[in-house]
Design a protein around this motif. Structure first.
Motif, short mmCIF file in Angstrom:
data_model
loop_
_atom_site.label_atom_id
_atom_site.label_comp_id
_atom_site.label_asym_id
_atom_site.label_seq_id
_atom_site.Cartn_x
_atom_site.Cartn_y
_atom_site.Cartn_z
N ASN A 40 2.30 11.30 -17.43
CA ASN A 40 2.65 10.70 -16.14
C ASN A 40 2.44 11.67 -14.99
N GLU A 41 2.78 12.94 -15.21
CA GLU A 41 2.57 13.94 -14.16
C GLU A 41 1.09 14.19 -13.92
N VAL A 42 0.31 14.24 -14.98
CA VAL A 42 -1.14 14.42 -14.84
C VAL A 42 -1.73 13.22 -14.11
N LYS A 43 -1.26 12.03 -14.44
CA LYS A 43 -1.75 10.81 -13.78
C LYS A 43 -1.42 10.85 -12.28
N GLU A 47 -4.07 10.80 -9.20
CA GLU A 47 -4.04 9.79 -8.15
C GLU A 47 -4.01 10.43 -6.77
N GLU A 48 -3.28 11.55 -6.65
CA GLU A 48 -3.19 12.23 -5.36
C GLU A 48 -4.50 12.88 -4.97
N SER A 49 -5.30 13.28 -5.95
CA SER A 49 -6.55 13.94 -5.65
C SER A 49 -7.72 12.97 -5.53
N MET A 50 -7.46 11.69 -5.74
CA MET A 50 -8.52 10.69 -5.62
C MET A 50 -8.94 10.56 -4.16
#
Length: 96
Positions: A40-43, A47-50
């Motif tokens: 979940n943290e990796v996800k 998402e923030e770096s998209m």
């Protein structure tokens, strides 16, 4: 215990995690919770770096833009199509 997995979960065999399926099936509940938290943290980081969508870029760019009184008066005089009314830039300029 035999559980039915969703079609999306079954697609794990198509990912780089496929070699670890057997290992994951033998994990304890506590270990699974740790792995799920990590994923979940990796996800979230992914998402923030998209890259931002055009709408997000426009919204950020114009969020502090001041609407001139001339444009504000024109708001009731314009005839816009539905597509134009959905445009983020147009909505912001017109103060909608």
């Amino acid at each position: 215990m035999n559980t039915i997995m969703t079609a999306l979960a079954q697609r794990i065999t198509e990912t780089p995690m496929a070699p670890y399926i057997g290992l994951m099936r033998g994990m304890t509940r506590q270990d699974i919770d740790i792995v799920v938290t990590f994923l979940n943290e990796v996800k979230k980081d992914a998402e923030e770096s998209m890259p931002k969508s055009n709408e997000e870029i426009i919204r950020e760019k114009y969020k502090n833009l001041k609407i001139s009184p001339e444009i504000h008066r024109l708001r009731g005089c314009l005839k816009l199509t539905d597509e134009e009314m959905q445009d983020e830039y147009t909505k912001y300029i017109l103060g909608l």
